[in-house]
Design a protein around this motif. Structure first.
Motif, mmCIF file in Angstrom:
data_model
loop_
_atom_site.group_PDB
_atom_site.id
_atom_site.type_symbol
_atom_site.label_atom_id
_atom_site.label_comp_id
_atom_site.label_asym_id
_atom_site.label_seq_id
_atom_site.Cartn_x
_atom_site.Cartn_y
_atom_site.Cartn_z
ATOM 1 N N GLU A 127 -9.653 -4.835 7.473
ATOM 2 C CA GLU A 127 -9.734 -5.157 6.048
ATOM 3 C C GLU A 127 -9.680 -6.661 5.904
ATOM 4 O OE1 GLU A 127 -6.943 -3.046 3.693
ATOM 5 O OE2 GLU A 127 -7.329 -1.156 4.715
ATOM 6 N N TYR A 128 -10.827 -7.236 5.640
ATOM 7 C CA TYR A 128 -10.879 -8.691 5.523
ATOM 8 C C TYR A 128 -10.643 -9.076 4.074
ATOM 9 C CZ TYR A 128 -12.774 -7.990 10.109
ATOM 10 O OH TYR A 128 -12.934 -7.590 11.399
ATOM 11 N N MET A 129 -9.373 -9.013 3.675
ATOM 12 C CA MET A 129 -9.013 -9.280 2.284
ATOM 13 C C MET A 129 -7.702 -10.030 2.237
ATOM 14 S SD MET A 129 -9.606 -5.804 0.245
ATOM 15 C CE MET A 129 -11.205 -5.056 0.155
ATOM 16 N N PRO A 130 -7.549 -10.925 1.228
ATOM 17 C CA PRO A 130 -6.241 -11.541 1.046
ATOM 18 C C PRO A 130 -5.254 -10.517 0.500
ATOM 19 C CG PRO A 130 -7.775 -12.281 -0.633
ATOM 20 C CD PRO A 130 -8.555 -11.456 0.322
ATOM 21 N N GLU A 131 -3.968 -10.773 0.705
ATOM 22 C CA GLU A 131 -2.921 -9.813 0.344
ATOM 23 C C GLU A 131 -2.972 -9.434 -1.133
ATOM 24 O OE1 GLU A 131 -0.576 -7.192 1.498
ATOM 25 O OE2 GLU A 131 -0.607 -8.781 2.980
ATOM 26 N N LEU A 133 -5.459 -9.402 -3.296
ATOM 27 C CA LEU A 133 -6.591 -8.568 -3.649
ATOM 28 C C LEU A 133 -6.362 -7.136 -3.174
ATOM 29 C CD1 LEU A 133 -9.279 -9.139 -5.028
ATOM 30 C CD2 LEU A 133 -10.330 -9.195 -2.791
ATOM 31 N N LYS A 134 -5.718 -7.035 -2.031
ATOM 32 C CA LYS A 134 -5.433 -5.726 -1.464
ATOM 33 C C LYS A 134 -4.546 -4.934 -2.425
ATOM 34 C CE LYS A 134 -4.579 -4.319 3.258
ATOM 35 N NZ LYS A 134 -4.021 -4.770 4.519
#
Lengths: 153, 246
Positions: A127-131, A133-134
């Motif tokens: 999951e290439y997402m910042p915390e 956004l997650k």
């Protein structure tokens, strides 16, 4: 049949054979023993002792214990279904190593089913997402299925 | 009106066409790659939920890994076409594709090693994905080696085309080494590929660099094909006329 048609038939047969072998290799790799053992298999005694093997699982929450005087440390690998393997290690852990994250451990199993690690590798998720956004996505898609119930190595 | 499908399968008519296409693909390659890398380095989050800055190697890593796999399929396509129709140009294409494919595979392994060292804690591991990708590199090198080991070009073409075809078996294996339906069934150190759980800016940057790499591959393969044409057709009259024009 012309020579060209013959060649086409041969090539199609050849490609079928190639596809068949490809399916078989993939199936063989999915038997899971190709790369690592799960904690469950280790506990069932299906893993040889004193041989270099890999075990993969989640690092159990609160299980990481460090020695005050040396680099020695230990943690527990779990599959969240109650199968747990204790690991000891005396080197530096990778940056990504965290509790409740997947790790792959290479080492030898002693007679007490404790893994003496020679190398500990941390897995990262896809999951290439910042915390932040997650978290937003989790709320939007609530109720999300509990991720920890199903372990992926 | 009948279309002459084989018009550009003749090296003599393909050579000038390729010459016109190369600058177009080269400009697209530079614009898309630089644009994608800019977006990837400056418009994406610095820290992910678990990874830090170093995840940005993904833009080069994914682009080269995709090209590595894709070019192998392209190479086999041209090789098989050559086997069926005995067209000289398709073999030349296959030869030209092999080199770029090998470079892309090496680049994916190299960037992967850097990423692996910072995130997992190792440069290399015999995990299914990495092992199969290494086999792909050996297949490319085997193709190039076999082709250059046989002096007669036409025999070299056919022999290496068969080798390439047999090697095609590895491509689905590479793909399924991390993408099998049950993630627990195929354990690996490499994360599975997930195109839906990616932050939008990262996704845009990935797609742009992939497109840029693709255009680069088109351009250099056409350039190499042109060289191979000149080399192999050096005794023909049209190449002699080309020389005379200079």
């Amino acid at each position: 049949m012309t020579a060209r048609q013959k060649r086409i038939v041969f090539i199609i047969l050849g490609l079928c054979a190639v596809a068949g072998s490809s399916v078989m290799i993939t199936k063989a790799m999915q038997s899971n023993l190709a790369y690592l053992y799960a904690p469950e298999t280790v506990l069932a005694g299906e893993v040889p002792e004193n041989k270099l093997i890999r075990v993969g699982g989640l690092v159990k929450k609160g299980s990481l214990k460090r020695s005050d005087t040396s680099l020695d440390l230990s943690f527990v690998l779990t599959d969240n279904r109650g199968n747990e393997v204790t690991v000891t290690y005396d080197r530096i852990l990778p940056d990504l190593f965290k509790e409740e994250q997947s790790a792959v451990v290479r080492g030898k199993l002693n007679s007490d089913k404790v893994m003496i690690a020679e190398e500990v590798l941390a897995k990262h998720d896809a999951e290439y997402m910042p915390e932040e956004l997650k978290d937003v996505l989790k709320k939007e898609h609530a109720p999300a299925p509990d991720k920890t119930t199903e372990v992926t190595y | 009106m009948t279309i002459n499908w084989f018009k550009y399968s003749s090296p003599a008519s393909f050579y000038p066409l390729a010459g016109k296409l190369i600058p177009v693909f080269m400009v697209l390659a530079i614009v898309l790659t630089l644009g994608g890398l800019y977006w990837g380095f400056f418009q994406t989050p610095d820290v992910l939920s678990d990874q830090k800055q170093y995840y940005r190697i993904i833009f080069v890593h994914i682009a080269s890994a995709w090209m590595a796999m894709w070019l192998y399929v392209v190479m086999v396509f041209w090789a098989v076409l050559g086997l069926i129709f005995n067209t000289r140009l398709s073999y030349m294409f296959a030869c030209a594709t092999a080199v770029t494919g090998a470079i892309m595979t090496a680049l994916s392994l190299w960037t992967g090693a850097f990423w692996g060292q910072t995130s997992w804690g190792t440069w290399w591991d015999w995990d299914p994905r990495m092992t199969t990708q290494l086999i792909l590199l050996f297949l490319y090198m085997g193709y190039i080696a076999l082709h250059s080991a046989i002096d007669d070009n036409r025999r070299a073409d056919r022999a290496s085309a068969v080798l390439a075809m047999v090697g095609l078996a590895i491509v689905p294996v590479i793909y399924y080494s991390i993408n099998c339906p049950d993630p627990n069934a195929c354990a690996s150190l490499h994360q599975e590929s997930s195109m839906e759980r990616i932050e939008t800016n990262i996704f845009i940057a990935i797609m742009t660099t992939v497109a840029g790499f693709w255009m680069y591959c088109f351009a250099v393969i056409l350039m190499r094909t042109r060289n191979i044409i000149l080399q192999r057709e050096r005794k023909s009259s049209w190449v002699a006329r080309l020389e005379a024009l200079k």
